[in-house]
Write an enzyme that holds these catalytic residues in place. Structure first.
Site, PDB file in Angstrom:
ATOM      1  N   LYS A  10       0.833  -1.198   0.000  1.00 53.21           N
ATOM      2  CA  LYS A  10       0.000   0.000   0.000  1.00 53.21           C
ATOM      3  C   LYS A  10       0.883   1.270   0.000  1.00 53.21           C
ATOM      4  O   LYS A  10       2.099   1.192   0.263  1.00 53.21           O
ATOM      5  CB  LYS A  10      -0.919  -0.027   1.223  1.00 53.21           C
ATOM      6  CG  LYS A  10      -1.906  -1.225   1.254  1.00 53.21           C
ATOM      7  CD  LYS A  10      -2.840  -1.084   2.455  1.00 53.21           C
ATOM      8  CE  LYS A  10      -3.732  -2.269   2.679  1.00 53.21           C
ATOM      9  NZ  LYS A  10      -4.621  -2.088   3.857  1.00 53.21           N
ATOM     10  N   PHE A  58     -15.368   3.635   8.169  1.00 50.42           N
ATOM     11  CA  PHE A  58     -14.032   3.996   7.692  1.00 50.42           C
ATOM     12  C   PHE A  58     -13.861   3.812   6.179  1.00 50.42           C
ATOM     13  O   PHE A  58     -12.774   4.023   5.648  1.00 50.42           O
ATOM     14  CB  PHE A  58     -12.954   3.210   8.455  1.00 50.42           C
ATOM     15  CG  PHE A  58     -13.147   1.704   8.430  1.00 50.42           C
ATOM     16  CD1 PHE A  58     -12.732   0.936   7.361  1.00 50.42           C
ATOM     17  CD2 PHE A  58     -13.753   1.069   9.513  1.00 50.42           C
ATOM     18  CE1 PHE A  58     -12.912  -0.439   7.344  1.00 50.42           C
ATOM     19  CE2 PHE A  58     -13.937  -0.312   9.506  1.00 50.42           C
ATOM     20  CZ  PHE A  58     -13.516  -1.064   8.416  1.00 50.42           C
ATOM     21  N   ARG A  91      -0.992 -14.428   4.826  1.00 49.69           N
ATOM     22  CA  ARG A  91      -1.752 -13.710   5.869  1.00 49.69           C
ATOM     23  C   ARG A  91      -1.068 -13.857   7.228  1.00 49.69           C
ATOM     24  O   ARG A  91      -1.051 -12.928   8.030  1.00 49.69           O
ATOM     25  CB  ARG A  91      -3.212 -14.176   5.911  1.00 49.69           C
ATOM     26  CG  ARG A  91      -4.043 -13.461   4.827  1.00 49.69           C
ATOM     27  CD  ARG A  91      -5.523 -13.581   5.030  1.00 49.69           C
ATOM     28  NE  ARG A  91      -6.074 -12.733   6.066  1.00 49.69           N
ATOM     29  CZ  ARG A  91      -6.606 -11.525   5.871  1.00 49.69           C
ATOM     30  NH1 ARG A  91      -6.605 -10.969   4.679  1.00 49.69           N
ATOM     31  NH2 ARG A  91      -7.130 -10.853   6.866  1.00 49.69           N
ATOM     32  N   THR A  97      -5.203  -7.446  11.053  1.00 44.20           N
ATOM     33  CA  THR A  97      -5.614  -6.210  10.377  1.00 44.20           C
ATOM     34  C   THR A  97      -5.215  -4.977  11.188  1.00 44.20           C
ATOM     35  O   THR A  97      -4.689  -3.998  10.658  1.00 44.20           O
ATOM     36  CB  THR A  97      -7.149  -6.227  10.186  1.00 44.20           C
ATOM     37  OG1 THR A  97      -7.501  -7.419   9.490  1.00 44.20           O
ATOM     38  CG2 THR A  97      -7.618  -5.018   9.406  1.00 44.20           C
ATOM     39  N   ARG A 108       2.761  -6.295   9.500  1.00 43.45           N
ATOM     40  CA  ARG A 108       1.931  -5.202  10.011  1.00 43.45           C
ATOM     41  C   ARG A 108       2.345  -4.812  11.427  1.00 43.45           C
ATOM     42  O   ARG A 108       2.325  -3.625  11.783  1.00 43.45           O
ATOM     43  CB  ARG A 108       0.466  -5.613   9.964  1.00 43.45           C
ATOM     44  CG  ARG A 108      -0.076  -5.665   8.535  1.00 43.45           C
ATOM     45  CD  ARG A 108      -1.405  -6.361   8.459  1.00 43.45           C
ATOM     46  NE  ARG A 108      -2.096  -6.123   7.195  1.00 43.45           N
ATOM     47  CZ  ARG A 108      -3.289  -6.619   6.908  1.00 43.45           C
ATOM     48  NH1 ARG A 108      -3.922  -7.397   7.768  1.00 43.45           N
ATOM     49  NH2 ARG A 108      -3.860  -6.359   5.741  1.00 43.45           N
ATOM     50  N   ASN A 122      -1.702  -0.384   7.466  1.00 46.08           N
ATOM     51  CA  ASN A 122      -1.033  -1.656   7.761  1.00 46.08           C
ATOM     52  C   ASN A 122      -0.159  -2.162   6.615  1.00 46.08           C
ATOM     53  O   ASN A 122       0.102  -3.343   6.501  1.00 46.08           O
ATOM     54  CB  ASN A 122      -2.066  -2.691   8.212  1.00 46.08           C
ATOM     55  CG  ASN A 122      -3.253  -2.760   7.276  1.00 46.08           C
ATOM     56  OD1 ASN A 122      -3.170  -2.286   6.152  1.00 46.08           O
ATOM     57  ND2 ASN A 122      -4.328  -3.362   7.733  1.00 46.08           N
ATOM     58  N   HIS A 125      -1.815  -5.382   1.727  1.00 43.44           N
ATOM     59  CA  HIS A 125      -3.087  -6.089   1.588  1.00 43.44           C
ATOM     60  C   HIS A 125      -2.768  -7.528   1.209  1.00 43.44           C
ATOM     61  O   HIS A 125      -1.868  -7.768   0.402  1.00 43.44           O
ATOM     62  CB  HIS A 125      -3.938  -5.460   0.482  1.00 43.44           C
ATOM     63  CG  HIS A 125      -5.088  -6.339   0.089  1.00 43.44           C
ATOM     64  ND1 HIS A 125      -6.261  -6.366   0.805  1.00 43.44           N
ATOM     65  CD2 HIS A 125      -5.223  -7.265  -0.904  1.00 43.44           C
ATOM     66  CE1 HIS A 125      -7.082  -7.257   0.258  1.00 43.44           C
ATOM     67  NE2 HIS A 125      -6.470  -7.818  -0.782  1.00 43.44           N
TER      68      HIS A 125
HETATM   69  P1  IDP Z   1      -7.614  -7.134   5.903  1.00 48.26           P
HETATM   70  O1  IDP Z   1      -6.829  -6.091   5.117  1.00 48.26           O
HETATM   71  O2  IDP Z   1      -6.837  -7.654   7.088  1.00 48.26           O
HETATM   72  O3  IDP Z   1      -8.172  -8.243   5.033  1.00 48.26           O
HETATM   73  P2  IDP Z   1     -10.263  -5.901   5.914  1.00 48.26           P
HETATM   74  O4  IDP Z   1     -11.333  -6.170   6.919  1.00 48.26           O
HETATM   75  O5  IDP Z   1     -10.444  -6.469   4.535  1.00 48.26           O
HETATM   76  O6  IDP Z   1      -8.874  -6.366   6.558  1.00 48.26           O
HETATM   77  O7  IDP Z   1     -10.097  -4.309   5.823  1.00 48.26           O
HETATM   78  C1  IDP Z   1      -9.468  -3.693   4.741  1.00 48.26           C
HETATM   79  C2  IDP Z   1      -8.589  -2.559   5.256  1.00 48.26           C
HETATM   80  O8  IDP Z   1      -9.410  -1.557   5.880  1.00 48.26           O
HETATM   81  C3  IDP Z   1      -7.599  -2.983   6.332  1.00 48.26           C
HETATM   82  O9  IDP Z   1      -6.416  -3.552   5.817  1.00 48.26           O
HETATM   83  C4  IDP Z   1      -7.351  -1.669   7.052  1.00 48.26           C
HETATM   84  O10 IDP Z   1      -6.439  -0.837   6.315  1.00 48.26           O
HETATM   85  C5  IDP Z   1      -8.728  -1.024   7.011  1.00 48.26           C
HETATM   86  N1  IDP Z   1      -9.537  -1.350   8.214  1.00 48.26           N
HETATM   87  C6  IDP Z   1     -10.189  -2.515   8.467  1.00 48.26           C
HETATM   88  N2  IDP Z   1     -10.861  -2.485   9.631  1.00 48.26           N
HETATM   89  C7  IDP Z   1     -10.643  -1.234  10.131  1.00 48.26           C
HETATM   90  C8  IDP Z   1     -11.097  -0.568  11.336  1.00 48.26           C
HETATM   91  O11 IDP Z   1     -11.830  -1.115  12.173  1.00 48.26           O
HETATM   92  N3  IDP Z   1     -10.657   0.703  11.511  1.00 48.26           N
HETATM   93  C9  IDP Z   1      -9.854   1.344  10.608  1.00 48.26           C
HETATM   94  N4  IDP Z   1      -9.421   0.771   9.479  1.00 48.26           N
HETATM   95  C10 IDP Z   1      -9.802  -0.510   9.238  1.00 48.26           C
HETATM   96 MG    MG Z   2      -9.578  -8.096   3.479  1.00 49.58          MG
END
Ligand code: IDP
Ligand code: MG
Length: 169
Positions: A10, A58, A91, A97, A108, A122, A125
């Site tokens: 990212k 968000f 992962r 996350t 991360r 983080n 992706h």
């Molecule tokens: P992942 O990237 O671990 O698969 P996802 O739930 O798909 O997690 O969320 C996509 C992205 O959105 C995350 O990588 C993070 O940057 C952001 N994100 C997810 N949940 C939150 C949250 O609760 N607060 C703020 N940002 C979040």
């Molecule tokens: Mg995801």
């Protein structure tokens, strides 16, 4: 079982010059890189990529984040890794996350942060499961950008279409 997984470095990962570190960490998996490119992310690509999070508070922030608006780096590096249990392996290396909850040695946990406005920055992706990986890889790559045949393809005839080629010197 061989799997394909989409990895994105990212904009915060690129701004912090972490590409080398992240690729080195991912090389521990012994998976094969079968596609890689730099991408300037449009709003529609970002929204399609995160469409499952459309109703989250968000959502607008992560669209800006993926487009590079928060880091003045309007690009991401997109890669496809391929091999046995690719999704779990990547992962696990990426970590949770929420970077504050991610294991300290994970990517991360090592490099992520939470912004003052609450976005989880983080740095990477990683696709979360097999159907999502297929959806995301098809969204980010054309078949001929991937050096193995991952999914079924079809050939379509193009009517006259303009393509950019290198100019003569
Ligand atoms: P992942 O990237 O671990 O698969 P996802 O739930 O798909 O997690 O969320 C996509 C992205 O959105 C995350 O990588 C993070 O940057 C952001 N994100 C997810 N949940 C939150 C949250 O609760 N607060 C703020 N940002 C979040
Ligand atoms: Mg995801």
């Amino acid at each position: 079982m061989d799997q394909a997984v989409l990895i994105l470095i990212k904009p915060d990962g690129l701004k912090k010059s972490l590409t080398g570190n992240i690729l080195t960490r991912l090389s521990e998996t012994k998976l094969e890189i079968v596609a890689a490119k730099m991408v300037r992310v449009s709003k529609s690509l970002a929204e399609e990529h995160y469409k499952h999070l459309k109703d989250k508070p968000f959502f607008p922030e992560i669209i800006h984040y993926l487009q590079g608006d928060l880091h003045d780096r309007k690009k991401v590096m997109a890669l496809v890794y391929w091999g046995p249990d690719a999704i779990t392996k990547c992962r696990d290396l990426a970590g949770s996350t929420n970077p504050e909850e991610a294991e300290a040695t994970s990517i991360r946990g090592s490099y992520g942060r939470i912004t003052t406005s609450g976005v989880y920055e983080n740095v990477v992706h990683v696709s979360s499961n097999v159907p999502e990986a297929e959806r995301e890889i098809k969204l980010w790559f054309n078949p001929d950008e991937i050096i193995v045949d991952l999914y079924g393809t079809k050939t379509v005839a193009q009517k006259e279409c303009a393509t950019k080629v290198w100019a003569d010197k």
